[in-house]
Design a protein around this motif. Structure first.
Motif, mmCIF file in Angstrom:
data_model
loop_
_atom_site.group_PDB
_atom_site.id
_atom_site.type_symbol
_atom_site.label_atom_id
_atom_site.label_comp_id
_atom_site.label_asym_id
_atom_site.label_seq_id
_atom_site.Cartn_x
_atom_site.Cartn_y
_atom_site.Cartn_z
ATOM 1 N N UNK A 29 0.887 -1.160 0.000
ATOM 2 C CA UNK A 29 0.000 0.000 0.000
ATOM 3 C C UNK A 29 0.922 1.205 0.000
ATOM 4 N N UNK A 30 0.371 2.391 -0.099
ATOM 5 C CA UNK A 30 1.241 3.558 -0.254
ATOM 6 C C UNK A 30 2.213 3.740 0.912
ATOM 7 N N UNK A 31 1.773 3.418 2.105
ATOM 8 C CA UNK A 31 2.623 3.631 3.276
ATOM 9 C C UNK A 31 3.387 2.423 3.751
ATOM 10 N N UNK A 32 3.226 1.283 3.048
ATOM 11 C CA UNK A 32 3.850 0.053 3.531
ATOM 12 C C UNK A 32 4.449 -0.754 2.382
ATOM 13 N N UNK A 33 5.717 -1.037 2.482
ATOM 14 C CA UNK A 33 6.382 -1.848 1.465
ATOM 15 C C UNK A 33 5.990 -3.313 1.581
ATOM 16 N N UNK A 34 6.056 -4.003 0.450
ATOM 17 C CA UNK A 34 5.886 -5.450 0.495
ATOM 18 C C UNK A 34 7.215 -6.096 0.873
ATOM 19 N N UNK A 35 7.252 -7.404 0.916
ATOM 20 C CA UNK A 35 8.449 -8.107 1.367
ATOM 21 C C UNK A 35 9.665 -7.781 0.505
ATOM 22 N N UNK A 36 9.468 -7.689 -0.808
ATOM 23 C CA UNK A 36 10.581 -7.384 -1.708
ATOM 24 C C UNK A 36 11.162 -6.003 -1.404
ATOM 25 N N UNK A 37 10.290 -5.027 -1.202
ATOM 26 C CA UNK A 37 10.748 -3.682 -0.871
ATOM 27 C C UNK A 37 11.430 -3.627 0.482
#
Length: 291
Positions: free
Chosen positions: A270-278
């Motif tokens: 989501x805009x404020x939360x990276x996924x695992x890769x990020x």
């Protein structure tokens, strides 16, 4: 009339007695549980040793891959709490010190939550089962408006925050039903959502000139010879009001700004939360810069 008054008095006394008994029972159960959440894990432990402790909100919980620290030979745990503010992060660190933790480094996610110094009720409620068993918790809540009711009225805190520490949670704690909160050394990985909202607006957000709980964390680290690393974590590039991070840097120049280390939408859940890769790209950068 006399019989009626006696009857009412008996009901009141029985109600008070039941409240005390239930309060004691619920508290006893929480005092003997350590596999459902991060707060009880800390409260019901002592003498832990960490090279790295991570504190903050969901932007810590979802952004720092604790296993990557371990792979570098650093004992680490992500104590970030989704929905939490610096109020809870400060209290968590105080509890660790009270429990004689030995900590070499504290990484604090300090960005959006610098704009407030109030508690996040849904998260702060998780500390309340222990309010009569910890002077640290008692003092931390003492300035809150509802402290007297929470502290002096038996069972009131369990009723008020039933959705967090009420019957259901107490029952699960009694049967030692595990959650995934403590998995992955506290890190909670997110996945990429195809239709996720990749826009945000923080134009009206401003860091407080003096955030009480941020300053508390700094002071605790200094007093206990803990290396304090405060960072701002990435946010998606379609965020309006990105100069907020520049404002933070002016007020708190010691905070390291990493908001633009990861920017592509494919790395965000989501805009404020990276996924695992990020999160892995970001954590690798932190490891490279500080360890």
């Amino acid at each position: 009339m006399k019989k009626f008054l006696i009857y009412i008095t008996k009901i009141v006394l029985v109600t008070i007695l039941i409240a005390f008994l239930l309060d004691g029972l619920y508290t006893y159960i929480f005092m003997h549980s350590n596999n459902r959440g991060k707060i009880e894990k800390v409260f019901n432990s002592k003498d832990q040793k960490y090279d790295v402790v991570i504190l903050g909100s969901s932007r810590a919980n979802n952004h720092f891959v604790a296993q990557m620290f371990e792979e570098k030979g650093l004992k680490a745990f992500n104590y970030g709490m989704s929905g939490g503010h610096l109020f809870e992060a400060s209290l968590m660190l105080k509890l660790m010190i009270e429990r004689k933790y030995e900590i070499k480094n504290v990484i604090l996610e300090a960005d959006l939550n610098l704009s407030n110094d109030h508690q996040a009720e849904g998260i702060s409620a998780l500390f309340l089962p222990y309010i009569h068993n910890s002077q640290i918790i008692k003092e931390h809540f003492k300035e809150e408006n509802d402290f007297a009711e929470l502290y002096y009225l038996p069972f009131y805190r369990y009723i008020k925050y039933d959705n967090k520490i009420g019957f259901r949670e107490t029952l699960f704690a009694a049967f030692q039903k595990k959650t995934n909160t403590l998995d992955n050394l506290g890190y909670y990985p997110l996945v990429k959502h195809e239709n996720a909202n990749m826009k945000n607006n923080i134009v009206n957000l401003n860091p407080l000139i003096h955030n009480k709980y941020y300053e508390e964390i700094k002071s605790i680290c200094k007093a206990n010879n803990i290396n304090f690393i405060a960072v701002m974590t990435p946010i998606c590039e379609n965020t309006k009001g990105m100069n907020y991070f520049e404002k933070v840097k002016k007020v708190y120049p010691e905070i390291h700004n990493y908001e633009n280390v990861v920017i592509e939408d494919k790395y965000f859940s989501s805009c404020g939360h990276m996924n695992d890769a990020g999160a892995r790209i970001f954590t690798a950068k932190i490891l490279n810069d500080f360890f």
